[in-house]
Design a protein around this motif. Structure first.
Motif, PDB file in Angstrom:
ATOM      1  N   ARG A 103      36.768  48.055  21.563  1.00 19.11           N
ATOM      2  CA  ARG A 103      38.492  48.584  21.402  1.00 19.11           C
ATOM      3  C   ARG A 103      38.409  50.347  22.202  1.00 19.11           C
ATOM      4  O   ARG A 103      39.170  50.765  23.538  1.00 19.11           O
ATOM      5  N   LEU A 104      38.658  50.646  21.564  1.00 18.19           N
ATOM      6  CA  LEU A 104      38.818  52.253  20.995  1.00 18.19           C
ATOM      7  C   LEU A 104      37.395  52.782  22.037  1.00 18.19           C
ATOM      8  O   LEU A 104      37.488  54.129  22.048  1.00 18.19           O
ATOM      9  N   GLN A 105      36.399  52.386  21.538  1.00 19.75           N
ATOM     10  CA  GLN A 105      35.444  53.255  22.149  1.00 19.75           C
ATOM     11  C   GLN A 105      34.973  53.424  24.289  1.00 19.75           C
ATOM     12  O   GLN A 105      35.016  53.362  24.575  1.00 19.75           O
ATOM     13  N   LEU A 106      35.713  51.636  24.439  1.00 20.64           N
ATOM     14  CA  LEU A 106      36.030  50.880  26.188  1.00 20.64           C
ATOM     15  C   LEU A 106      37.502  51.569  26.718  1.00 20.64           C
ATOM     16  O   LEU A 106      37.434  50.845  27.463  1.00 20.64           O
ATOM     17  N   ALA A 107      38.070  52.206  25.821  1.00 21.08           N
ATOM     18  CA  ALA A 107      39.596  51.998  27.013  1.00 21.08           C
ATOM     19  C   ALA A 107      39.494  52.783  27.870  1.00 21.08           C
ATOM     20  O   ALA A 107      40.614  52.309  28.693  1.00 21.08           O
ATOM     21  N   SER A 108      38.724  53.544  27.744  1.00 23.44           N
ATOM     22  CA  SER A 108      39.044  54.864  28.846  1.00 23.44           C
ATOM     23  C   SER A 108      37.821  54.369  30.036  1.00 23.44           C
ATOM     24  O   SER A 108      37.578  55.277  31.125  1.00 23.44           O
ATOM     25  N   ARG A 109      36.945  53.818  29.862  1.00 18.68           N
ATOM     26  CA  ARG A 109      35.688  53.333  31.449  1.00 18.68           C
ATOM     27  C   ARG A 109      36.813  51.945  32.111  1.00 18.68           C
ATOM     28  O   ARG A 109      37.306  51.405  31.861  1.00 18.68           O
ATOM     29  N   HIS A 110      35.882  52.136  32.947  1.00 19.19           N
ATOM     30  CA  HIS A 110      36.084  51.030  34.278  1.00 19.19           C
ATOM     31  C   HIS A 110      35.138  50.259  33.914  1.00 19.19           C
ATOM     32  O   HIS A 110      33.675  50.833  33.511  1.00 19.19           O
ATOM     33  N   TRP A 111      35.603  48.699  33.683  1.00 22.97           N
ATOM     34  CA  TRP A 111      34.625  47.517  33.906  1.00 22.97           C
ATOM     35  C   TRP A 111      34.747  47.485  35.198  1.00 22.97           C
ATOM     36  O   TRP A 111      35.454  47.449  36.612  1.00 22.97           O
ATOM     37  N   LEU A 112      32.646  46.351  35.220  1.00 18.39           N
ATOM     38  CA  LEU A 112      32.355  46.100  35.749  1.00 18.39           C
ATOM     39  C   LEU A 112      32.435  44.474  35.265  1.00 18.39           C
ATOM     40  O   LEU A 112      32.056  43.536  34.328  1.00 18.39           O
ATOM     41  N   ASP A 113      34.097  43.691  36.253  1.00 18.98           N
ATOM     42  CA  ASP A 113      34.161  42.143  35.485  1.00 18.98           C
ATOM     43  C   ASP A 113      32.918  41.652  35.977  1.00 18.98           C
ATOM     44  O   ASP A 113      32.970  41.489  37.956  1.00 18.98           O
ATOM     45  N   ALA A 114      32.376  40.545  35.601  1.00 16.58           N
ATOM     46  CA  ALA A 114      30.874  39.668  35.898  1.00 16.58           C
ATOM     47  C   ALA A 114      31.495  38.114  35.532  1.00 16.58           C
ATOM     48  O   ALA A 114      30.252  37.738  34.913  1.00 16.58           O
ATOM     49  N   PHE A 115      32.584  38.130  35.743  1.00 16.45           N
ATOM     50  CA  PHE A 115      32.668  36.661  34.761  1.00 16.45           C
ATOM     51  C   PHE A 115      33.064  35.538  35.403  1.00 16.45           C
ATOM     52  O   PHE A 115      33.537  33.748  35.520  1.00 16.45           O
ATOM     53  N   GLN A 116      33.735  35.625  36.894  1.00 15.67           N
ATOM     54  CA  GLN A 116      34.122  34.922  37.472  1.00 15.67           C
ATOM     55  C   GLN A 116      33.362  34.459  39.030  1.00 15.67           C
ATOM     56  O   GLN A 116      33.495  35.701  39.669  1.00 15.67           O
ATOM     57  N   PRO A 117      32.865  33.642  39.655  1.00 16.30           N
ATOM     58  CA  PRO A 117      32.726  32.411  38.379  1.00 16.30           C
ATOM     59  C   PRO A 117      31.958  32.560  36.911  1.00 16.30           C
ATOM     60  O   PRO A 117      31.997  31.508  36.774  1.00 16.30           O
ATOM     61  N   THR A 118      30.782  33.042  37.165  1.00 13.27           N
ATOM     62  CA  THR A 118      29.720  33.354  36.498  1.00 13.27           C
ATOM     63  C   THR A 118      29.639  34.766  36.556  1.00 13.27           C
ATOM     64  O   THR A 118      29.644  34.959  36.893  1.00 13.27           O
TER      65      THR A 118
END
Length: 170
Positions: A103-118
């Protein structure tokens, strides 16, 4: 492929199928990848090989899942990538937030959400993001699920003076 490719892929061993697919999607587009255990030579020190690869790569792709969130090895790899000021691309394959050190290391990173639908349909977005981070255009391949398709070839020019029937080429 150069000794140290452009992209280091970090993942929990429980997510190896996703890592394999991500590496395949990136490499099919001309983006060189390094990931363990494939790229650790026989007799090499595991930690030393990983450290060398992270220090040399330009982009660090993190396959983020609950397993990766709990993996001390993945956290250690992320620490090293951040200390080397490497671009970090988190590819989140489960709908959960990082906890603890992650959490500390990724707090300022932009995510690539890749779970919908898979995660599978998101491999193109991952390749585009990585290519953008590398400052280059993608090659003309696209991924659908687990298959890779080449873009259609450009039709050859028709010589002048020849008439083409309306129904096209047979």
């Amino acid at each position: 492929m150069s000794r140290y490719p452009e992209v280091f892929v970090s993942y929990s061993s429980k997510d190896k199928a996703v890592a394999d697919a991500a590496v395949s999607a990136l490499e099919s587009r001309g983006i060189s990848c390094w990931y363990a255990p494939r790229d650790i030579g026989p007799g090499r020190d595991w930690g030393g090989a990983i450290g060398d690869a992270i220090e040399q790569c330009k982009v660090f792709v993190l396959i983020f899942s609950g397993s990766a969130n709990r993996s001390q090895h993945v956290v250690d790899e992320l620490y090293l990538a951040i200390s080397e000021e490497t671009v970090v691309v988190p590819f989140r394959i489960e709908n959960l937030n990082p906890t603890g050190a992650m959490r500390l290391q990724l707090a300022s990173r932009h995510w690539l959400d890749a779970f919908q639908p898979t995660w599978r349909p998101h491999l193109d977005a991952l390749a585009e993001s990585v290519a953008d981070s590398l400052g280059r255009d993608l090659e003309l391949a696209t991924t659908t699920g687990t298959e890779t398709e080449q873009a259609e070839p450009t039709p050859e020019p028709v010589p002048t003076g020849r008439r083409i029937p309306r129904w096209g080429w047979a």
